[in-house]
Design a protein around this motif. Structure first.
Motif, PDB file in Angstrom:
ATOM      1  N   THR A  79       0.648  -1.089   0.028  1.00 40.48           N
ATOM      2  CA  THR A  79      -0.054  -0.044   0.058  1.00 40.48           C
ATOM      3  C   THR A  79       0.712   1.232   0.131  1.00 40.48           C
ATOM      4  N   ILE A  81       2.713   2.405   2.211  1.00 37.94           N
ATOM      5  CA  ILE A  81       2.855   2.936   3.768  1.00 37.94           C
ATOM      6  C   ILE A  81       4.311   2.981   4.124  1.00 37.94           C
ATOM      7  N   LEU A 103      -5.818   2.233  -4.664  1.00 38.39           N
ATOM      8  CA  LEU A 103      -5.491   1.105  -3.581  1.00 38.39           C
ATOM      9  C   LEU A 103      -6.748   1.241  -2.561  1.00 38.39           C
ATOM     10  N   PHE A 105      -7.795  -0.628   1.333  1.00 43.46           N
ATOM     11  CA  PHE A 105      -7.082  -1.654   2.508  1.00 43.46           C
ATOM     12  C   PHE A 105      -8.013  -1.852   3.433  1.00 43.46           C
ATOM     13  N   PHE A 107      -8.027  -2.717   7.296  1.00 35.82           N
ATOM     14  CA  PHE A 107      -7.306  -3.090   8.273  1.00 35.82           C
ATOM     15  C   PHE A 107      -7.544  -4.095   9.239  1.00 35.82           C
ATOM     16  N   GLU A 109      -7.571  -3.662  12.536  1.00 39.60           N
ATOM     17  CA  GLU A 109      -8.088  -3.011  13.361  1.00 39.60           C
ATOM     18  C   GLU A 109      -9.643  -2.063  12.979  1.00 39.60           C
ATOM     19  N   PRO A 110     -10.524  -1.928  13.527  1.00 38.73           N
ATOM     20  CA  PRO A 110     -11.646  -1.266  13.182  1.00 38.73           C
ATOM     21  C   PRO A 110     -11.263   0.099  12.613  1.00 38.73           C
ATOM     22  N   SER A 111     -11.487   0.658  11.407  1.00 39.24           N
ATOM     23  CA  SER A 111     -10.842   1.929  10.943  1.00 39.24           C
ATOM     24  C   SER A 111     -11.967   2.723  10.317  1.00 39.24           C
ATOM     25  N   ALA A 112     -13.341   2.471  10.802  1.00 38.90           N
ATOM     26  CA  ALA A 112     -14.440   3.457  10.203  1.00 38.90           C
ATOM     27  C   ALA A 112     -13.990   4.733  11.106  1.00 38.90           C
ATOM     28  N   PHE A 113     -14.461   6.190  10.120  1.00 38.98           N
ATOM     29  CA  PHE A 113     -14.108   7.244  10.818  1.00 38.98           C
ATOM     30  C   PHE A 113     -15.174   7.482  11.852  1.00 38.98           C
ATOM     31  N   PRO A 114     -15.145   7.433  13.212  1.00 37.42           N
ATOM     32  CA  PRO A 114     -16.179   7.502  14.211  1.00 37.42           C
ATOM     33  C   PRO A 114     -17.003   8.765  14.147  1.00 37.42           C
ATOM     34  N   PHE A 124     -15.983   8.414   1.784  1.00 37.33           N
ATOM     35  CA  PHE A 124     -14.751   9.079   2.115  1.00 37.33           C
ATOM     36  C   PHE A 124     -13.578   8.947   1.011  1.00 37.33           C
ATOM     37  N   GLY A 125     -13.226   7.617   0.729  1.00 39.46           N
ATOM     38  CA  GLY A 125     -12.234   7.546  -0.139  1.00 39.46           C
ATOM     39  C   GLY A 125     -12.741   8.172  -1.639  1.00 39.46           C
ATOM     40  N   ARG A 172     -16.499   0.072   1.824  1.00 37.89           N
ATOM     41  CA  ARG A 172     -15.812   1.353   1.803  1.00 37.89           C
ATOM     42  C   ARG A 172     -14.706   0.786   0.639  1.00 37.89           C
ATOM     43  N   MET A 176     -14.402   1.787  -3.775  1.00 36.92           N
ATOM     44  CA  MET A 176     -13.314   2.362  -4.383  1.00 36.92           C
ATOM     45  C   MET A 176     -13.166   1.760  -5.864  1.00 36.92           C
TER      46      MET A 176
ATOM     47  N   VAL B 178      -4.153   4.125  12.423  1.00 41.09           N
ATOM     48  CA  VAL B 178      -5.090   3.389  11.364  1.00 41.09           C
ATOM     49  C   VAL B 178      -5.832   4.213  10.468  1.00 41.09           C
ATOM     50  N   LEU B 179      -6.253   5.497  10.896  1.00 39.59           N
ATOM     51  CA  LEU B 179      -7.232   6.174  10.176  1.00 39.59           C
ATOM     52  C   LEU B 179      -6.507   6.984   9.306  1.00 39.59           C
ATOM     53  N   THR B 185      -3.762   5.455   1.966  1.00 42.88           N
ATOM     54  CA  THR B 185      -3.926   4.395   0.945  1.00 42.88           C
ATOM     55  C   THR B 185      -4.965   4.951  -0.112  1.00 42.88           C
ATOM     56  N   CYS B 186      -5.852   5.992   0.363  1.00 40.32           N
ATOM     57  CA  CYS B 186      -6.555   6.574  -0.715  1.00 40.32           C
ATOM     58  C   CYS B 186      -6.058   7.549  -1.469  1.00 40.32           C
ATOM     59  N   TRP B 277     -21.793  13.355  17.179  1.00 39.82           N
ATOM     60  CA  TRP B 277     -21.675  11.571  16.752  1.00 39.82           C
ATOM     61  C   TRP B 277     -21.138  11.049  18.065  1.00 39.82           C
TER      62      TRP B 277
END
Lengths: 273, 280
Positions: A79, A81, A103, A105, A107, A109-114, A124-125, A172, A176, B178-179, B185-186, B277
Motif C-alpha cells: 500500500t 505506507i 488502492l 485497504f 485493516f 483494527e476497526p478503521s471506520a471514521f467515528p 470518504f475515499g 468502503r 473504491m 490506522v485512520l 492508501t486512498c 456523533w
C-alpha cells in the motif's frame, strides 16, 4: 495426499484456474499486479527477502504464513505506507502510487471514521479521489444496497455492532473499485459465525465487482475457503515459499475431502517448527 | 403457585417502555437532587447570615444579595457604574481575550501537532512562555498597551491561550494511525489528511481545552481589571473591598459565577453540535 490440481510454483504461475479463464478475455491485460524482488530492511533487520509474484486481474489471492513472518510489513509495502529497500510493485506495468492508482485497504483494527455516518464513511475515499458527485452517489447507493445498510446509513460507527462496522469498512474498500484491494486479517477478532457470514459477503462482492484481492490471514481454513491461489510465506527473512492453486467449485464446503486435502497440505507447508 | 413478575415474559414493546420509564425516573431523580443541592446551599448560607454567627458587615444573606442585584441595576454607587455596564465591560474584555486565544491557539496547536518541523520551530518558545503566570504580564502590559481594553484582553488571552494550544496539540497527536493510513492508501495528501482526519479527531480534546480556557479567562478577569479599570465586575469587587461593602463583593462574585455557568451551558450546546456523533 496432495491431489493433482495442487499445482505448485512455476506450474501455478502459468496455469489459470477454470473460473479465471472464463473471466479473462485479453491475455495481454492478464497481469494486474506485479511484485518484483521486493526486499525490506528495518535498519539491520531483514524482514522481506526478494519476494516476486504476479496477480491476475480479478484474482483472489490469500497470503498465509507463520506468526511474525512480516505479513503486515508486506502489506504496508504493497500500500506504499512503507517504501521498499529494494524491488518494486507495479500495477498495470506502472510503479504503484496511491495518488495515481486505486488502492484500498481493510485493516485488522476497526478503521471506520467515528465522526462520520455510515454513508459518509462509504463516501470518504471516493471524495478524496475527487470523483464526480453523481458517480459517488451511484457507487455508494449500490454498496448500501448490496450490504443491506439502508436502515443504518445515518448511524455512527460506534452505534453499530463490531461486525456491522467491519462490513462498512469492507464496503468502503469495494466502493473504491480498487485496482488492488488488500485485506489484513479483517476477521481476526470475530467469532466463527460472524466470520463465515463476512467471508461469504466478501466473496459475493468480489464476484459481482471483479476486484483484484489480496487477503492476508493466519487462518488456513479461511484461506482455502476463499482463495483462488494461496501464497505461503516463510519465516523471516520472509519470502514466498510456495504457491498453491485452489481450484474448488464455490460455494466450498469445509468437509469436502478435496478441501481437507488442500488445507492439510498448506498446514504442513506452513509449519516452521 | 404465584411467580414474581418477570421481565422475561414482557413483549419487546413493553420492555422498551419499561427501560424508557426507568431512564426517565433516573433523570428526574438526578434533577431533583441538583435542585436540592442548590437550595440546601442557599438555605445554609441564609441560616448562617441570619444566625449572626458572622457579622453583617462580612456576610450578606442571599436574600439581601438578590435585593441588591435589583438596586444595582439602576444605582451606580459605590463603584460608579450600574451592574449592566459592569457586566458588559467585563464580557468585552473576557470575550476578546478568549476569542483571540481560540482563533490563534487552536490552529497553532493543530499545526504544531501535525507538522514536525513547525513543532520543532515553535515548541521551545512556547515551552518558555507556557509556565509564566498570566498576571505576571501585567506590568509589561501596562507599559506596552496602556490600561484600556487591549491590555486587559491581553492578560485574559494568555490565560486562555495555553490550554487551547496544548489541547489542540495533544488531540491531533493522538489521531489513530490506522485512520491516517486509511486516508493515505486512498492517496490523500498530507494536508488533506490533516484537514479530514487529524482535525476532526482532535475535536474532543479541543473542546476540553476550550472549556478550561473559558474558566481561565473568566477567572483572570478580576486580575486583569486590577489594571486601573473604570468599570467591570472585577473592578466592582475591588471597589466593594475599598468601601468595605461585603454585599457588593458577594454580588460581583455571584454574577461572575452565574455568567460563567451560562457560558458553560452555551459551550455545551456548541459541543453537542460538533461532537454530536459521540452520543448513543
Amino acid at each position: 495426499m496432495p491431489r493433482t490440481d495442487l499445482r505448485h510454483n512455476d506450474q501455478a504461475r502459468q496455469g489459470a484456474s477454470s473460473s479465471m479463464e472464463r473471466r479473462m478475455s485479453t491475455p495481454d491485460s492478464d497481469i494486474k499486479v506485479e511484485v518484483r524482488n521486493l526486499t525490506k530492511y528495518f535498519g539491520r533487520l531483514h524482514v522481506l527477502d526478494d519476494i516476486s509474484f504476479n496477480i491476475k486481474r480479478g484474482e483472489f489471492v490469500c497470503v498465509v504464513g507463520p506468526t511474525g513472518c512480516g505479513k503486515t510489513t508486506f502489506l504496508n509495502l504493497l500500500t506504499r505506507i512503507y517504501s521498499p529497500t529494494r524491488g518494486d510493485l507495479f500495477i498495470d506495468g506502472e510503479s504503484a502510487d496511491p495518488k495515481k492508482h486505486n488502492l484500498a485497504f481493510v485493516f485488522q483494527e476497526p478503521s471506520a471514521f467515528p465522526w462520520l455516518t455510515v454513508e459518509k464513511n462509504l463516501r470518504f475515499g471516493l471524495e478524496i479521489k475527487k470523483l464526480a458527485k453523481d458517480v459517488i452517489d451511484e457507487r455508494v447507493e449500490m454498496i448500501i444496497k448490496m450490504l443491506g445498510l439502508q436502515d443504518l446509513r445515518d448511524r455512527y460507527p460506534h452505534q453499530l455492532s463490531v461486525s456491522s462496522e467491519q462490513r462498512i469498512i469492507i464496503g468502503r474498500a469495494f466502493a473504491m473499485h480498487p485496482d488492488l484491494l488488500l485485506m489484513d486479517e479483517p476477521y481476526g477478532q470475530m467469532d466463527v459465525k460472524l466470520r463465515f457470514f463476512l467471508e461469504d459477503e466478501v466473496i459475493r462482492l468480489w464476484q459481482e465487482l471483479g476486484t483484484t484481492v489480496v487477503f492476508i490471514t493466519h487462518n488456513i481454513e479461511e484461506a482455502v475457503y476463499m482463495a483462488q491461489r494461496i501464497l505461503i510465506l516463510s519465516t523471516k527473512p520472509t519470502t514466498v515459499k510456495e504457491e498453491v492453486v485452489v481450484d474448488l467449485p464455490r460455494p466450498r464446503r469445509f468437509d469436502d475431502p478435496d478441501f481437507v486435502a488442500i488445507r492439510n497440505y498448506v498446514t504442513e507447508k506452513i509449519k516452521w517448527w | 403457585m404465584t411467580q414474581p413478575p418477570s421481565t422475561a415474559r414482557l413483549s419487546e414493546a413493553e420492555r422498551v417502555a419499561l427501560v424508557k420509564r426507568q431512564k426517565k425516573r433516573d433523570k428526574r431523580t438526578a434533577t431533583a437532587l441538583s435542585v436540592l443541592g442548590i437550595l440546601g446551599f442557599l438555605l445554609l448560607w441564609q441560616a448562617i447570615a441570619a444566625s449572626g454567627l458572622l457579622s453583617e458587615r462580612f456576610l450578606a444573606s442571599p436574600l439581601e444579595i438578590v435585593g441588591l442585584f435589583f438596586v444595582k441595576l439602576v444605582d451606580p454607587s459605590p463603584d460608579g457604574a450600574v451592574l449592566g455596564v459592569n457586566i458588559l465591560s467585563s464580557l468585552t474584555v473576557a470575550l476578546t481575550g478568549f476569542g483571540l486565544a481560540i482563533v490563534i491557539g487552536i490552529p497553532l496547536g493543530l499545526l504544531m501537532g501535525w507538522y514536525r518541523a513547525f513543532d520543532s520551530f515553535m515548541r521551545p518558545v512556547f515551552e518558555i512562555i507556557r509556565p509564566i503566570p498570566p498576571v505576571s504580564w501585567i506590568p509589561l502590559t501596562i507599559v506596552w498597551l496602556g490600561i484600556d481594553l487591549k491590555a486587559k484582553a491581553f492578560i485574559v488571552f494568555f490565560a486562555a491561550f495555553v490550554p487551547c494550544l496544548i489541547n489542540a496539540y495533544t488531540g491531533i497527536r493522538q489521531t489513530n494511525p490506522v485512520l491516517i493510513n486509511v486516508a493515505k492508501t486512498c492517496g490523500a495528501s498530507n494536508f488533506t489528511i490533516f484537514w479530514k482526519v487529524g482535525c476532526p479527531s482532535a475535536m474532543t480534546m479541543v473542546f476540553a481545552g476550550i472549556r478550561v480556557a473559558l474558566g481561565n479567562s473568566w477567572a483572570t478577569l478580576v486580575a486583569a481589571e486590577m489594571l486601573a479599570a473604570d468599570s467591570g465586575l472585577g473592578y466592582m469587587i475591588i471597589m466593594g473591598r475599598q468601601f468595605a461593602r461585603a454585599d457588593i463583593v458577594i454580588l460581583g462574585i455571584a454574577v461572575i459565577g452565574v455568567i460563567g455557568t451560562l457560558f458553560v451551558a452555551l459551550l455545551n450546546v456548541v459541543e453537542n453540535r460538533v461532537l454530536g456523533w459521540k452520543k448513543q
